[in-house]
Design a protein around this motif. Structure first.
Motif, mmCIF file in Angstrom:
data_model
loop_
_atom_site.group_PDB
_atom_site.id
_atom_site.type_symbol
_atom_site.label_atom_id
_atom_site.label_comp_id
_atom_site.label_asym_id
_atom_site.label_seq_id
_atom_site.Cartn_x
_atom_site.Cartn_y
_atom_site.Cartn_z
ATOM 1 N N ASP A 14 -26.461 31.694 37.937
ATOM 2 C CA ASP A 14 -26.103 32.296 39.225
ATOM 3 C C ASP A 14 -27.348 33.028 39.708
ATOM 4 N N LEU A 15 -28.049 32.410 40.656
ATOM 5 C CA LEU A 15 -29.321 32.942 41.150
ATOM 6 C C LEU A 15 -29.075 33.749 42.423
ATOM 7 N N GLU A 16 -28.603 34.981 42.235
ATOM 8 C CA GLU A 16 -28.301 35.901 43.340
ATOM 9 C C GLU A 16 -27.212 35.369 44.274
ATOM 10 N N GLU A 17 -26.340 34.505 43.772
ATOM 11 C CA GLU A 17 -25.285 33.939 44.610
ATOM 12 C C GLU A 17 -24.057 34.832 44.673
ATOM 13 N N ASN A 18 -23.799 35.581 43.618
ATOM 14 C CA ASN A 18 -22.635 36.467 43.614
ATOM 15 C C ASN A 18 -23.010 37.866 44.098
ATOM 16 N N ASP A 19 -24.133 38.355 43.636
ATOM 17 C CA ASP A 19 -24.627 39.670 44.039
ATOM 18 C C ASP A 19 -26.112 39.575 44.336
ATOM 19 N N GLU A 20 -26.492 39.995 45.533
ATOM 20 C CA GLU A 20 -27.901 39.956 45.907
ATOM 21 C C GLU A 20 -28.709 40.846 44.970
ATOM 22 N N GLY A 21 -29.816 40.298 44.480
ATOM 23 C CA GLY A 21 -30.676 41.060 43.592
ATOM 24 C C GLY A 21 -30.329 40.950 42.125
ATOM 25 N N VAL A 22 -29.355 40.078 41.793
ATOM 26 C CA VAL A 22 -28.928 39.935 40.392
ATOM 27 C C VAL A 22 -28.869 38.462 40.021
ATOM 28 N N VAL A 23 -29.476 38.118 38.903
ATOM 29 C CA VAL A 23 -29.416 36.770 38.334
ATOM 30 C C VAL A 23 -28.579 36.828 37.065
ATOM 31 N N CYS A 24 -27.679 35.863 36.896
ATOM 32 C CA CYS A 24 -26.855 35.795 35.683
ATOM 33 C C CYS A 24 -26.962 34.416 35.048
ATOM 34 N N ILE A 25 -26.955 34.406 33.728
ATOM 35 C CA ILE A 25 -26.998 33.159 32.962
ATOM 36 C C ILE A 25 -25.870 33.222 31.944
ATOM 37 N N GLY A 26 -24.983 32.220 31.952
ATOM 38 C CA GLY A 26 -23.802 32.281 31.103
ATOM 39 C C GLY A 26 -23.559 31.034 30.284
ATOM 40 N N THR A 27 -22.774 31.200 29.230
ATOM 41 C CA THR A 27 -22.404 30.079 28.370
ATOM 42 C C THR A 27 -20.939 30.229 27.966
ATOM 43 N N PRO A 28 -20.233 29.123 27.735
ATOM 44 C CA PRO A 28 -18.810 29.204 27.406
ATOM 45 C C PRO A 28 -18.560 29.642 25.962
ATOM 46 N N ILE A 29 -17.359 30.180 25.740
ATOM 47 C CA ILE A 29 -16.886 30.535 24.406
ATOM 48 C C ILE A 29 -15.697 29.639 24.082
ATOM 49 N N PHE A 30 -15.712 29.040 22.904
ATOM 50 C CA PHE A 30 -14.634 28.154 22.478
ATOM 51 C C PHE A 30 -13.919 28.748 21.266
ATOM 52 N N ILE A 31 -12.605 28.595 21.237
ATOM 53 C CA ILE A 31 -11.820 28.874 20.030
ATOM 54 C C ILE A 31 -11.040 27.613 19.704
ATOM 55 N N ASP A 32 -11.258 27.069 18.518
ATOM 56 C CA ASP A 32 -10.626 25.813 18.110
ATOM 57 C C ASP A 32 -10.855 24.725 19.157
ATOM 58 N N SER A 33 -12.110 24.636 19.630
ATOM 59 C CA SER A 33 -12.560 23.593 20.562
ATOM 60 C C SER A 33 -11.994 23.727 21.977
ATOM 61 N N ARG A 34 -11.293 24.831 22.293
ATOM 62 C CA ARG A 34 -10.774 25.071 23.629
ATOM 63 C C ARG A 34 -11.561 26.196 24.280
ATOM 64 N N VAL A 35 -12.039 25.972 25.506
ATOM 65 C CA VAL A 35 -12.787 27.020 26.196
ATOM 66 C C VAL A 35 -11.833 28.160 26.545
ATOM 67 N N VAL A 36 -12.221 29.398 26.229
ATOM 68 C CA VAL A 36 -11.344 30.553 26.449
ATOM 69 C C VAL A 36 -12.026 31.658 27.255
ATOM 70 N N ALA A 37 -13.340 31.642 27.341
ATOM 71 C CA ALA A 37 -14.057 32.734 27.986
ATOM 72 C C ALA A 37 -15.520 32.309 28.161
ATOM 73 N N ALA A 38 -16.334 33.262 28.605
ATOM 74 C CA ALA A 38 -17.769 33.017 28.703
ATOM 75 C C ALA A 38 -18.503 34.340 28.530
ATOM 76 N N VAL A 39 -19.750 34.231 28.114
ATOM 77 C CA VAL A 39 -20.659 35.377 28.006
ATOM 78 C C VAL A 39 -21.822 35.138 28.948
ATOM 79 N N SER A 40 -22.261 36.194 29.627
ATOM 80 C CA SER A 40 -23.433 36.040 30.494
ATOM 81 C C SER A 40 -24.385 37.204 30.304
ATOM 82 N N VAL A 41 -25.629 36.949 30.638
ATOM 83 C CA VAL A 41 -26.675 37.967 30.661
ATOM 84 C C VAL A 41 -27.040 38.196 32.122
ATOM 85 N N SER A 42 -26.958 39.461 32.585
ATOM 86 C CA SER A 42 -27.288 39.807 33.971
ATOM 87 C C SER A 42 -28.645 40.496 34.013
#
Length: 264
Positions: free
Chosen positions: A200-228
């Motif tokens: 997310d290259l300043e698309e959600n909040d101007e001046g902020v870049v976020c990079i995220g990856t999914p979290i899986f439990i038993d092969s099912r996506v349940v959440a995500a973690v991002s670095v802002s």
């Protein structure tokens, strides 16, 4: 005790088989984009229609499953969400926090944990950067999935029908001012699906870049973690370093859950 009372069927571990099947049905329905007929749920769960019908009718009686009057399709009610929301968040936080701590220590940037509910991503945990210039978002805040790295990372790993339905229904009115189209969103989601990383290259909040990856439990996506990261501090080299760090960490968690689809 009466000797003619029926004894519930159990497997070798002592688990009651019908309960395992019932939860298998609920989890399968949660992955579907909307209401579905008995035959589709039977195909997805690999359960006999008779067994599935009895389970669904029991869930209807308990209020966790509803049935459309015109088509008789089945759907999950809000009661199931109320039952599991807090437990789900705490389970995910317990698993994710150690790896979030690793990211926080490595980059000293804000680390976010989010879950998807409908069209929105809810921030359920935030570890703030310990430096003067940092992005801060309180836990409990929500953003649209399509404008965030968290949301894109989660939606990218959903089943085809669920993913396509969310993209089709996304409210892009605000995003269109930045040139976002439904076709462009679909392309970004597909890119995130293949790479397991969303930007997310300043698309959600101007001046902020976020990079995220999914979290899986038993092969099912349940959440995500991002670095802002504040855009003023962001560089393509830093973005690549964060991307690789997210991929190097193992966000694929396993439980001791054993599924069954044996006939009743």
């Amino acid at each position: 005790m009466s000797e003619d009372r029926e004894t519930p069927e159990r497997d070798d571990s002592g688990a009651i088989a019908v309960l395992a099947k019932a939860f298998h049905v609920l989890e399968t329905m949660a992955d579907m984009a909307g209401p579905a007929p008995l035959r589709e749920i039977a195909k997805a769960t690999a359960l006999p229609k008779g067994t599935l019908f009895r389970i669904l009718q029991t869930m209807v009686g308990l209020g966790y499953v509803g049935q459309l009057t015109d088509s008789s399709d089945y759907y999950l009610t809000s009661q199931i969400a109320h039952l599991g929301r807090n437990a789900r968040q705490e389970d995910i936080k317990m698993l994710a926090m150690p790896l979030m701590t690793v990211l926080h220590g490595k980059f000293n940037e804000t680390i976010n944990l989010g879950i998807l509910e409908g069209q929105f991503v809810y921030y359920v945990a935030v570890m703030e950067a310990q430096r003067p210039l940092a992005w801060r978002v309180p836990a409990g805040t929500r953003d649209t999935f399509h404008s965030t790295a968290l949301g894109r990372a989660i939606v990218a790993q959903l089943g085809d029908s669920h993913r396509e339905a969310l993209i089709r229904r996304a409210n892009l009115k605000r995003a269109e001012k930045r040139g976002m189209t439904r076709e462009a969103l679909a392309a970004l989601i597909e890119e995130a699906r293949e790479s397991k990383v969303a930007f997310d290259l300043e698309e959600n909040d101007e001046g902020v870049v976020c990079i995220g990856t999914p979290i899986f439990i038993d092969s099912r996506v349940v959440a995500a973690v991002s670095v802002s990261i504040p855009a003023i501090r962001y560089t393509p080299a830093l973005g690549e370093e964060i991307r690789q760090a997210l991929l190097d960490l193992d966000f694929n968690f396993k439980t001791n859950k054993k599924r069954t689809s044996d006939p009743a």
